[in-house]
Design an enzyme around this catalytic site. Structure first.
Site, PDB file in Angstrom:
ATOM      1  CB  SER B 154      53.191  25.196  22.555  1.00  0.00           C
ATOM      2  OG  SER B 154      51.824  24.734  23.220  1.00  0.00           O
ATOM      3  NE  ARG B 224      54.965  16.780  31.601  1.00  0.00           N
ATOM      4  CZ  ARG B 224      55.228  17.633  31.484  1.00  0.00           C
ATOM      5  NH1 ARG B 224      54.471  18.847  30.451  1.00  0.00           N
ATOM      6  NH2 ARG B 224      56.511  17.461  30.913  1.00  0.00           N
ATOM      7  CG  ASP B 319      50.790  19.437  16.597  1.00  0.00           C
ATOM      8  OD1 ASP B 319      50.002  19.374  17.705  1.00  0.00           O
ATOM      9  OD2 ASP B 319      51.382  21.189  17.305  1.00  0.00           O
ATOM     10  CG  HIS B 352      52.630  20.200  20.519  1.00  0.00           C
ATOM     11  ND1 HIS B 352      52.675  21.442  20.152  1.00  0.00           N
ATOM     12  CD2 HIS B 352      52.538  20.534  21.663  1.00  0.00           C
ATOM     13  CE1 HIS B 352      52.042  22.810  20.445  1.00  0.00           C
ATOM     14  NE2 HIS B 352      52.719  22.402  21.390  1.00  0.00           N
ATOM     15  CG  ASP B 353      56.641  17.321  23.182  1.00  0.00           C
ATOM     16  OD1 ASP B 353      56.657  18.207  23.346  1.00  0.00           O
ATOM     17  OD2 ASP B 353      57.520  15.930  23.658  1.00  0.00           O
TER      18      ASP B 353
END
Lengths: 215, 381
Positions: B154, B224, B319, B352-353
């Site tokens: 990232s 967040r 992602d 993405h994680d």
């Protein structure tokens, strides 16, 4: 996987015949791009035995992952669209083994190969082999042989050609044939080196090394 | 009103550079502190160092219990003995980014050497390149001439690319994971939603919340929560939560809630305990500014002209924040520079994680690439 890191493996032992013959054509320490490199057997072999800076492109992501996981520099990409990204003369040899018949635009791929590399090395299955001819003549159906082993509706081979076809293409495009040979599937170099006509009848696979004729 | 959490003063391992650092924006910070952690041992010829670059809200506590949250390190599945980044073999370094809030110089710090008033909202804009320059100071301080590898996901991947472009001779191998050579309009848009949530918090006080003894906790939590959605895929959310309700079978307007809601609320509320809002603004801005090609006449391949570095570009199929197309663009730019590049898209439904999670193919790829590079670098096994 939890931590177990695969060691970098010797992959040459079970290398396909055409890959072994190709590796003999490549000069030591050369810069090599292998298009359609599969799990990277050839580039691993060229690095370890010839000290080559060998890299690969492969379209099948599972093969790419396997190759990179074995420490080989392979990228996901495809012969039809990714070759144009490389600069001129970036490689000494550009290799396309058993893939020419499966690309969308074989002529353009060849042009790109000889733009980005000084020499092109290609292997392809010969559609002029007598068994192929005989099956089509005798049965009137698409041939199925040891080399051409998928039915017509399943095959990825959309551009089959014969050895003579390939000689004609090279002449049309102005490529010098530096070496060529025909081999049978069992792994023997065939003895028809002098006669393209015989090679076209009895050779199951063909192997060519080309370069551009001096302008 | 959200009172500032009584954050225990943690003594982060750090190095201070009293000559400061000149930032890209022209401001000179009079003093530079880089907080960092290391794992494994540096070998005799200092050739086995791997720098890990962390993402937006991570920090230097890669492979150990976090001193503030008490949770495991953010990459404990990747960095450690006999893991893909093998600390039995490599000397692993990770530094808190410049502008962060875990010990490196950032908005929480005093604005000058002779005052205690903190920078807060006045902290100068930081770029990814500034972060890399700060890390380079640390690497020089550690006596390491060439890093064996720089690895990051990232925003960490942005730093990896910047390292390779700025200090090519100092990077033998580079692994940008789930990253991009510039922040897309969509990503900037999501960051902006987060920033506006912070600005809209009544405890924001124009960025001077520290002086009021509060934090813009609700705004930061919303930031967040939005960001967290972008880190996951639709499949991952469905698998984890589906439409399940927390508590009873009926849904009231504000009573019972979907499990995914309480999960996000928890993500938001725990985040504000460890992260500073001004740091969040500073770092998201740094990501937004990032455009490596723009620094090289709009041509990304020029950033890597003649590079000796071996690259491994890794993306994940689900992602959508840093999609595979972004990674492919990097790989192609490297091709145009005739660089040595491996490029893999890992099949994963975790979004993405995925780079932080247990993805065996990813771990095998990373381990294999590093092992292959070690062979080329002549590193002892």
């Amino acid at each position: 996987m939890n931590g177990a890191v695969d060691p970098v493996r010797m992959v040459a032992k079970n290398m396909r015949l055409d890959l072994r013959l190709i590796s003999e054509m490549v000069t030591p320490r050369a810069r090599v791009l292998d298009i359609g490199c599969g799990d990277g057997a050839l580039i691993g072999h060229l690095f370890r035995t010839r000290g080559c800076d060998a890299r690969g492109i492969e379209i099948d992501m599972a093969e790419v992952t396997r190759a990179v996981a074995h420490g080989l520099p392979v990228m996901h990409g495809d012969a039809d669209s990714d070759l144009s990204q490389y600069p001129d003369a970036a490689f000494d040899f550009v290799v396309l083994s058993r893939t020419l018949q499966a690309v969308e635009r074989p002529r353009e791929v060849l042009r790109q190969m000889l733009r980005i590399g000084e020499h092109a090395i290609l292997s392809f299955p010969n559609f002029g082999h007598w068994q192929v001819r005989w099956q089509l003549l005798a049965n009137g159906r698409m041939p199925m042989t040891g080399v051409w082993d998928r039915p017509w509706h399943e095959t990825p081979n959309i551009h089959p050609c014969t050895i003579r076809d390939f000689f004609v293409l090279c002449a049309e495009e102005g490529y010098a044939v530096e070496q060529w040979l025909a081999v049978d599937e069992a792994g023997q170099k065939a003895p028809w080196r002098r006669s393209a006509t015989l090679a076209n009848l009895f050779g199951e696979q063909a192997l060519f090394q080309l370069r551009k004729k001096a302008a | 009103m959200d009172h500032a959490p009584a954050s225990p003063e943690i003594a982060h391992t750090h190095v201070a550079f009293e000559d400061g650092i000149a930032l890209e924006c022209g401001v000179v910070l009079k003093r530079l502190v880089v907080a960092y952690r290391t794992y494994g041992r540096l070998n005799a010829d200092r050739s086995n160092a791997i720098l890990i670059c962390h993402a937006l809200t991570s920090d230097q506590y890669v492979a150990e219990t976090h001193p503030l949250t008490g949770r495991p390190g953010w990459w404990e599945t990747v960095v450690g003995p006999r893991l893909p980044v093998d600390t039995d073999r490599f000397f692993v370094i990770c530094a808190n980014v410049l502008g962060g809030c875990m010990g490196s110089t950032g908005p929480k710090d005093p604005r000058d050497t002779d005052t205690v008033e903190s920078w807060g909202i006045d902290f100068p804009p930081i770029t990814i390149r500034d972060m890399v320059h700060a890390q380079k100071r640390l690497i020089d301080h550690l006596g390491i001439g060439r890093l064996f590898a720089v690895v990051g996901g990232s925003m960490g991947g942005m730093q990896v690319l910047e390292w390779a472009a700025t200090f090519p001779a100092s990077v033998f191998a580079a692994v940008p994971i789930a990253s991009a050579a510039y922040h897309s309009a969509q990503n900037i848009a999501f960051n902006e939603v987060g920033r506006q949530a912070i600005f809209g918090d009544p405890d924001w006080f124009e960025g001077r919340y520290q002086a009021h003894g509060v934090i813009p906790a609700r705004g930061l939590a919303v930031a967040r929560m939005v960001a967290h959605i972008t880190y996951l895929s639709e499949q991952a959310l469905t698998r984890k939560f589906g439409r399940r309700l927390r508590g009873g079978q009926t849904l009231s307007l504000f009573g019972d809630r979907f499990e995914v809601e309480s999960y996000l609320q928890h993500q938001g509320s725990s985040f504000v305990l460890r992260f500073d809002a001004n740091s969040y603004l500073t770092i998201t801005r740094a990501m937004d500014y990032f455009d490596l090609a723009a620094d090289h006449e709009g041509n990304l391949s020029r950033a890597f002209a003649g590079t000796p570095t071996r690259f491994c570009i890794i993306s994940f199929s689900s992602d959508w924040l840093f999609p595979t197309a972004d990674s492919r663009a990097i790989a192609r730019a490297l091709n145009r520079a005739a660089a040595n590049v491996s490029f893999v898209e890992i099949a994963s439904d975790k979004g993405h994680d995925a780079f932080l999670l247990d993805e065996p193919d990813f771990h095998r790829t990373l381990a294999g690439f590093l092992a292959g590079c070690a062979e080329h670098a002549g590193l002892a096994a």
